[in-house]
Design a protein around this motif. Structure first.
Motif, PDB file in Angstrom:
ATOM      1  N   GLY A  73       0.819  -1.411  -0.064  1.00  0.00           N
ATOM      2  CA  GLY A  73      -0.161  -0.089  -0.307  1.00  0.00           C
ATOM      3  C   GLY A  73       0.621   1.449   0.013  1.00  0.00           C
ATOM      4  O   GLY A  73       0.149   2.626  -1.301  1.00  0.00           O
ATOM      5  N   VAL A  74       2.155   0.889   0.429  1.00  0.00           N
ATOM      6  CA  VAL A  74       2.734   2.024   1.223  1.00  0.00           C
ATOM      7  C   VAL A  74       3.768   2.721  -0.058  1.00  0.00           C
ATOM      8  O   VAL A  74       4.053   3.695  -0.924  1.00  0.00           O
ATOM      9  CB  VAL A  74       3.799   2.432   2.329  1.00  0.00           C
ATOM     10  N   ILE A  75       4.235   1.587  -1.471  1.00  0.00           N
ATOM     11  CA  ILE A  75       4.771   1.691  -2.264  1.00  0.00           C
ATOM     12  C   ILE A  75       4.086   2.392  -2.886  1.00  0.00           C
ATOM     13  O   ILE A  75       4.072   3.105  -4.089  1.00  0.00           O
ATOM     14  CB  ILE A  75       5.389   0.454  -2.378  1.00  0.00           C
ATOM     15  N   LEU A  76       2.770   1.362  -3.154  1.00  0.00           N
ATOM     16  CA  LEU A  76       2.152   2.124  -4.673  1.00  0.00           C
ATOM     17  C   LEU A  76       1.300   3.050  -4.710  1.00  0.00           C
ATOM     18  O   LEU A  76       0.781   4.212  -5.493  1.00  0.00           O
ATOM     19  CB  LEU A  76       0.827   0.940  -4.652  1.00  0.00           C
ATOM     20  N   PHE A  77       1.320   3.254  -3.352  1.00  0.00           N
ATOM     21  CA  PHE A  77       1.004   4.905  -3.023  1.00  0.00           C
ATOM     22  C   PHE A  77       0.843   5.723  -2.422  1.00  0.00           C
ATOM     23  O   PHE A  77       0.519   6.922  -2.321  1.00  0.00           O
ATOM     24  CB  PHE A  77      -1.118   4.816  -2.476  1.00  0.00           C
ATOM     25  N   GLY A  78       1.804   6.004  -2.202  1.00  0.00           N
ATOM     26  CA  GLY A  78       2.339   6.424  -1.111  1.00  0.00           C
ATOM     27  C   GLY A  78       2.328   6.501   0.815  1.00  0.00           C
ATOM     28  O   GLY A  78       1.617   5.713   0.990  1.00  0.00           O
ATOM     29  N   ALA A  79       2.823   7.108   1.518  1.00  0.00           N
ATOM     30  CA  ALA A  79       2.801   6.979   3.223  1.00  0.00           C
ATOM     31  C   ALA A  79       1.610   7.622   3.458  1.00  0.00           C
ATOM     32  O   ALA A  79       0.437   6.900   4.371  1.00  0.00           O
ATOM     33  CB  ALA A  79       3.904   7.921   3.938  1.00  0.00           C
ATOM     34  N   TRP A  80       1.032   8.213   2.931  1.00  0.00           N
ATOM     35  CA  TRP A  80      -0.252   8.761   3.558  1.00  0.00           C
ATOM     36  C   TRP A  80      -1.728   7.781   2.946  1.00  0.00           C
ATOM     37  O   TRP A  80      -2.236   7.115   3.967  1.00  0.00           O
ATOM     38  CB  TRP A  80      -1.044   9.943   4.115  1.00  0.00           C
ATOM     39  N   LYS A  81      -1.838   7.794   1.666  1.00  0.00           N
ATOM     40  CA  LYS A  81      -2.679   7.955   1.296  1.00  0.00           C
ATOM     41  C   LYS A  81      -2.470   5.996   1.395  1.00  0.00           C
ATOM     42  O   LYS A  81      -3.375   5.004   1.687  1.00  0.00           O
ATOM     43  CB  LYS A  81      -2.482   7.576   0.067  1.00  0.00           C
ATOM     44  N   LEU A 180       5.108   2.001   7.893  1.00  0.00           N
ATOM     45  CA  LEU A 180       5.598   2.289   7.576  1.00  0.00           C
ATOM     46  C   LEU A 180       7.623   1.968   8.151  1.00  0.00           C
ATOM     47  O   LEU A 180       8.085   2.537   7.497  1.00  0.00           O
ATOM     48  CB  LEU A 180       5.614   3.854   8.091  1.00  0.00           C
ATOM     49  N   GLY A 181       7.676   0.891   8.542  1.00  0.00           N
ATOM     50  CA  GLY A 181       8.407   0.644   9.359  1.00  0.00           C
ATOM     51  C   GLY A 181       9.076  -0.696   8.212  1.00  0.00           C
ATOM     52  O   GLY A 181       9.660  -0.641   7.714  1.00  0.00           O
ATOM     53  N   LEU A 182       8.185  -1.702   7.474  1.00  0.00           N
ATOM     54  CA  LEU A 182       8.784  -2.157   6.651  1.00  0.00           C
ATOM     55  C   LEU A 182       9.125  -1.476   4.973  1.00  0.00           C
ATOM     56  O   LEU A 182      10.199  -1.211   4.516  1.00  0.00           O
ATOM     57  CB  LEU A 182       7.215  -3.212   6.020  1.00  0.00           C
ATOM     58  N   THR A 183       8.736   0.050   4.672  1.00  0.00           N
ATOM     59  CA  THR A 183       9.215   0.937   3.955  1.00  0.00           C
ATOM     60  C   THR A 183      10.007   1.794   3.891  1.00  0.00           C
ATOM     61  O   THR A 183      10.822   1.262   3.418  1.00  0.00           O
ATOM     62  CB  THR A 183       8.022   1.837   3.655  1.00  0.00           C
TER      63      THR A 183
END
Length: 194
Positions: A73-81, A180-183
């Motif tokens: 989710g974070v990779i595809l859409f960025g941290a907040w989205k 966020l940790g895995l990112t």
């Protein structure tokens, strides 16, 4: 029978995710964040909608480890989205797991989850208000088997209102830590988009 169907669906889902990841890699979408973002944005609202649905289904029928879904989710859409799409999908799936267990009862747990896991959490979490307190704590921390706990909660006396409040209020911390940790791990260890 249900356990075999669950395992087969999980294996098929994992294979489909691997094929999709390989396709993204071959197309060069993992070479830069801009390439991946541009590719996903061409799907408009369908990109986030499909991802949210994937995360919801992922709770009921585990395809990938939950942390990997949060990372995606974070990779595809960025941290907040990415956080919000993860949150919406996981909460929806958690409510669905509770509803399914509420209808199917203990036989569902016994046909899908290992007997040792069921015995461990039955003994440890107890019932009544003790269960609700342990459930809230375990949903809050990012290392508990949340999917199982949501199904287990559906077989207890915990009410819909309390269950929903626990999910909506306690899930954000563990989702944020996973996302966020895995990112950070992906960026630092794998050199993603440097």
């Amino acid at each position: 029978m249900i356990k075999k169907i669950n395992q087969a669906a999980s294996i098929l889902g994992l294979l489909l995710c691997a094929v999709l990841a390989y396709g993204f890699w071959k197309a060069g979408l993992f070479n830069s964040k801009e390439a991946l973002t541009s590719y996903i944005s061409q799907f408009g609202w369908a990109g986030p909608a499909v991802f949210v649905m994937f995360q919801a289904v992922q709770v009921v029928l585990p395809i990938l480890p939950g942390g990997l879904g949060c990372l995606a989710g974070v990779i595809l859409f960025g941290a907040w989205k990415g956080f919000w799409y993860n949150y919406i999908g996981i909460c929806a799936g958690s409510l669905a797991a509770f509803a399914i267990a509420r209808v199917c009862g203990r036989p569902l747990l016994e046909s899908v989850f290992p007997a040792k896991m069921i015995e461990k959490y039955d003994r440890w979490m107890g019932s009544g208000s003790r269960f609700a307190k342990w459930f809230a704590f375990l949903i809050f921390i990012p290392v508990a088997p949340d999917d199982y706990l949501c199904f287990l909660a559906g077989t207890t006396r915990i009410g819909w209102r309390l269950y929903t409040a626990i999910i909506l209020l306690c899930k954000p911390m563990s989702i944020a830590l996973y996302s966020l940790g895995l990112t950070m791990v992906a960026q630092n260890l794998l050199g993603l988009w440097r």
